[in-house]
Design a protein around this motif. Structure first.
Motif, PDB file in Angstrom:
ATOM      1  N   UNK A  13      27.814  -2.810  41.542  1.00  0.00           N
ATOM      2  CA  UNK A  13      26.742  -2.953  42.521  1.00  0.00           C
ATOM      3  C   UNK A  13      27.047  -4.067  43.509  1.00  0.00           C
ATOM      4  N   UNK A  14      27.415  -5.223  42.992  1.00  0.00           N
ATOM      5  CA  UNK A  14      27.561  -6.410  43.839  1.00  0.00           C
ATOM      6  C   UNK A  14      28.646  -6.266  44.901  1.00  0.00           C
ATOM      7  N   UNK A  15      29.729  -5.580  44.580  1.00  0.00           N
ATOM      8  CA  UNK A  15      30.851  -5.501  45.518  1.00  0.00           C
ATOM      9  C   UNK A  15      30.986  -4.160  46.222  1.00  0.00           C
ATOM     10  N   UNK A  16      30.459  -3.094  45.634  1.00  0.00           N
ATOM     11  CA  UNK A  16      30.686  -1.756  46.185  1.00  0.00           C
ATOM     12  C   UNK A  16      29.431  -1.055  46.705  1.00  0.00           C
ATOM     13  N   UNK A  19      26.751  -3.644  49.532  1.00  0.00           N
ATOM     14  CA  UNK A  19      27.182  -3.705  50.932  1.00  0.00           C
ATOM     15  C   UNK A  19      26.939  -2.420  51.735  1.00  0.00           C
ATOM     16  N   UNK A  20      26.674  -1.315  51.055  1.00  0.00           N
ATOM     17  CA  UNK A  20      26.373  -0.072  51.772  1.00  0.00           C
ATOM     18  C   UNK A  20      25.002  -0.126  52.449  1.00  0.00           C
ATOM     19  N   UNK A  21      24.107  -0.927  51.895  1.00  0.00           N
ATOM     20  CA  UNK A  21      22.751  -1.039  52.425  1.00  0.00           C
ATOM     21  C   UNK A  21      22.679  -2.158  53.454  1.00  0.00           C
ATOM     22  N   UNK A  22      22.308  -1.781  54.654  1.00  0.00           N
ATOM     23  CA  UNK A  22      22.196  -2.763  55.742  1.00  0.00           C
ATOM     24  C   UNK A  22      20.881  -3.531  55.623  1.00  0.00           C
ATOM     25  N   UNK A  23      20.787  -4.605  56.364  1.00  0.00           N
ATOM     26  CA  UNK A  23      19.540  -5.379  56.388  1.00  0.00           C
ATOM     27  C   UNK A  23      18.381  -4.502  56.850  1.00  0.00           C
ATOM     28  N   UNK A  24      18.611  -3.638  57.827  1.00  0.00           N
ATOM     29  CA  UNK A  24      17.570  -2.716  58.301  1.00  0.00           C
ATOM     30  C   UNK A  24      17.089  -1.820  57.169  1.00  0.00           C
ATOM     31  N   UNK A  25      18.019  -1.296  56.359  1.00  0.00           N
ATOM     32  CA  UNK A  25      17.649  -0.443  55.221  1.00  0.00           C
ATOM     33  C   UNK A  25      16.793  -1.222  54.236  1.00  0.00           C
ATOM     34  N   UNK A  26      17.251  -2.417  53.923  1.00  0.00           N
ATOM     35  CA  UNK A  26      16.526  -3.260  52.972  1.00  0.00           C
ATOM     36  C   UNK A  26      15.121  -3.562  53.470  1.00  0.00           C
ATOM     37  N   UNK A  27      15.027  -3.971  54.719  1.00  0.00           N
ATOM     38  CA  UNK A  27      13.725  -4.332  55.269  1.00  0.00           C
ATOM     39  C   UNK A  27      12.759  -3.157  55.315  1.00  0.00           C
TER      40      UNK A  27
END
Length: 81
Positions: A13-16, A19-27
């Motif tokens: 999760x931490x390395x692969x 990083x696929x999820x952008x800040x926009x996705x997270x927000x």
């Protein structure tokens, strides 16, 4: 050792995946779960994959097939942190 015998390292999760999820996705999802939090993603992984495959997530366009395959592989390998 033959190349066919070489198994890629398990995805993490931490390395692969994170990083696929952008800040926009997270927000856009943080009110439901945090896409940058391993526990949240692992708990909701089936719903996340369904949303990615249907094109409902991310909100501004679909993921490339290779990225969807990557998260599915991570799940198949046991969803390592």
């Amino acid at each position: 050792m033959k190349d066919a015998d070489h198994q890629p390292a398990p995805l993490r999760f931490s390395t692969d995946i994170k990083p696929l999820f952008r800040e926009l996705d997270r927000n856009s999802m943080v009110k439901v779960f945090d896409l940058w939090n391993y526990s949240d993603v692992a708990e909701h992984q089936d719903a996340i994959v369904h949303s990615l495959e249907s094109g409902a997530m991310p909100c501004d366009g679909t993921w490339p097939a290779a990225q969807v395959a990557k998260i599915k592989r991570w799940i198949a390998e046991g969803s390592q942190p």
